[in-house]
Write an enzyme that holds these catalytic residues in place. Sequence first.
Site, PDB file in Angstrom:
ATOM      1  N   ASN A 109       0.831  -1.192   0.000  1.00 61.14           N
ATOM      2  CA  ASN A 109       0.000   0.000   0.000  1.00 61.14           C
ATOM      3  C   ASN A 109       0.872   1.251   0.000  1.00 61.14           C
ATOM      4  O   ASN A 109       1.967   1.279   0.557  1.00 61.14           O
ATOM      5  CB  ASN A 109      -1.001   0.001   1.157  1.00 61.14           C
ATOM      6  CG  ASN A 109      -0.395  -0.119   2.537  1.00 61.14           C
ATOM      7  OD1 ASN A 109       0.539  -0.881   2.751  1.00 61.14           O
ATOM      8  ND2 ASN A 109      -0.942   0.618   3.481  1.00 61.14           N
ATOM      9  N   ASN A 130      -1.198   8.559   0.871  1.00 64.21           N
ATOM     10  CA  ASN A 130      -0.953   9.923   0.435  1.00 64.21           C
ATOM     11  C   ASN A 130      -1.766  10.848   1.326  1.00 64.21           C
ATOM     12  O   ASN A 130      -2.897  10.536   1.673  1.00 64.21           O
ATOM     13  CB  ASN A 130      -1.378  10.061  -1.035  1.00 64.21           C
ATOM     14  CG  ASN A 130      -0.931  11.347  -1.650  1.00 64.21           C
ATOM     15  OD1 ASN A 130      -1.397  12.421  -1.270  1.00 64.21           O
ATOM     16  ND2 ASN A 130      -0.027  11.238  -2.605  1.00 64.21           N
ATOM     17  N   ALA A 131      -1.206  11.998   1.682  1.00 61.62           N
ATOM     18  CA  ALA A 131      -1.920  12.964   2.514  1.00 61.62           C
ATOM     19  C   ALA A 131      -3.201  13.436   1.830  1.00 61.62           C
ATOM     20  O   ALA A 131      -4.173  13.778   2.490  1.00 61.62           O
ATOM     21  CB  ALA A 131      -1.025  14.161   2.831  1.00 61.62           C
ATOM     22  N   TYR A 189      -5.771  12.035   0.673  1.00 60.59           N
ATOM     23  CA  TYR A 189      -6.613  10.849   0.640  1.00 60.59           C
ATOM     24  C   TYR A 189      -7.789  11.094  -0.281  1.00 60.59           C
ATOM     25  O   TYR A 189      -8.375  12.155  -0.225  1.00 60.59           O
ATOM     26  CB  TYR A 189      -7.103  10.522   2.058  1.00 60.59           C
ATOM     27  CG  TYR A 189      -7.963   9.302   2.131  1.00 60.59           C
ATOM     28  CD1 TYR A 189      -7.392   8.041   2.165  1.00 60.59           C
ATOM     29  CD2 TYR A 189      -9.348   9.400   2.133  1.00 60.59           C
ATOM     30  CE1 TYR A 189      -8.187   6.912   2.205  1.00 60.59           C
ATOM     31  CE2 TYR A 189     -10.140   8.282   2.170  1.00 60.59           C
ATOM     32  CZ  TYR A 189      -9.558   7.040   2.209  1.00 60.59           C
ATOM     33  OH  TYR A 189     -10.338   5.919   2.251  1.00 60.59           O
ATOM     34  N   CYS A 237      -3.897   0.503  -2.780  1.00 59.55           N
ATOM     35  CA  CYS A 237      -3.728  -0.702  -1.971  1.00 59.55           C
ATOM     36  C   CYS A 237      -2.646  -1.611  -2.548  1.00 59.55           C
ATOM     37  O   CYS A 237      -2.303  -1.528  -3.728  1.00 59.55           O
ATOM     38  CB  CYS A 237      -5.038  -1.479  -1.919  1.00 59.55           C
ATOM     39  SG  CYS A 237      -6.407  -0.574  -1.173  1.00 59.55           S
ATOM     40  N   GLU A 297      -2.786  -4.843  -3.200  1.00 60.81           N
ATOM     41  CA  GLU A 297      -3.273  -5.766  -4.222  1.00 60.81           C
ATOM     42  C   GLU A 297      -3.323  -5.095  -5.592  1.00 60.81           C
ATOM     43  O   GLU A 297      -2.886  -5.665  -6.590  1.00 60.81           O
ATOM     44  CB  GLU A 297      -4.675  -6.277  -3.861  1.00 60.81           C
ATOM     45  CG  GLU A 297      -4.735  -7.030  -2.546  1.00 60.81           C
ATOM     46  CD  GLU A 297      -5.075  -6.157  -1.339  1.00 60.81           C
ATOM     47  OE1 GLU A 297      -5.694  -6.675  -0.408  1.00 60.81           O
ATOM     48  OE2 GLU A 297      -4.710  -4.963  -1.327  1.00 60.81           O
ATOM     49  N   CYS A 340      -9.950  -5.036  -0.059  1.00 58.04           N
ATOM     50  CA  CYS A 340     -11.064  -4.094   0.027  1.00 58.04           C
ATOM     51  C   CYS A 340     -11.970  -4.266  -1.196  1.00 58.04           C
ATOM     52  O   CYS A 340     -11.646  -5.017  -2.126  1.00 58.04           O
ATOM     53  CB  CYS A 340     -10.544  -2.658   0.119  1.00 58.04           C
ATOM     54  SG  CYS A 340      -9.878  -1.998  -1.433  1.00 58.04           S
ATOM     55  N   CYS A 378     -10.265  -3.466  -4.563  1.00 58.91           N
ATOM     56  CA  CYS A 378      -9.315  -4.521  -4.947  1.00 58.91           C
ATOM     57  C   CYS A 378     -10.043  -5.783  -5.393  1.00 58.91           C
ATOM     58  O   CYS A 378      -9.601  -6.467  -6.322  1.00 58.91           O
ATOM     59  CB  CYS A 378      -8.362  -4.822  -3.795  1.00 58.91           C
ATOM     60  SG  CYS A 378      -7.176  -3.488  -3.494  1.00 58.91           S
TER      61      CYS A 378
END
Length: 159
Positions: free
Chosen positions: A61, A64-65, A67, A72, A74, A111, A114
């Site tokens: 993963n 990043n700030a 978001y 992820c 995967e 998730c 993914c």
Amino acid sequence: MKEINLTTKISVYLLEECTETEKKLIEAAKQATKNAYARYSNFKVGAALLLENGEVITGNNQENAAYPSGTCAERTAVFFANANYPDQTIIAIAVAAHHNGGFTKDVVTPCGACRQVLLEAETRYKAPIKILMYSDDGIYVVNSIKSLLPLSFGDEMLK
């Protein structure tokens, strides 16, 4: 009213019950957690793909700030494999997570995003992908992402 019951078959293994190939894939996923960039959550996830040619591709993963600009483990691994080995079917994926100083006691599962990407890979290569979800207490194994994504949205809906 009508009801539909969906069931999912999940096999649960101890690490020593896995095949040597599965153990190597799980170990690669665990190692991949070390390179995760998870400065915000400190939840480091690693994924390892086994390709048809025997190549193992890892991903982790990347947060990043801004978001949700990260990605992820995967998807990192699948997209790298698709970009660099587009003719190689993905046979299996192992996923592991490291948090609070150790690997998780509960299995870490892909998730929703993914799961959708893995479904697309199964569709693209016309083959199921075995998913190994690691924890210190056991490994959950399903033989296709469809087991984790019932009533999924796929290419057949776009026709």
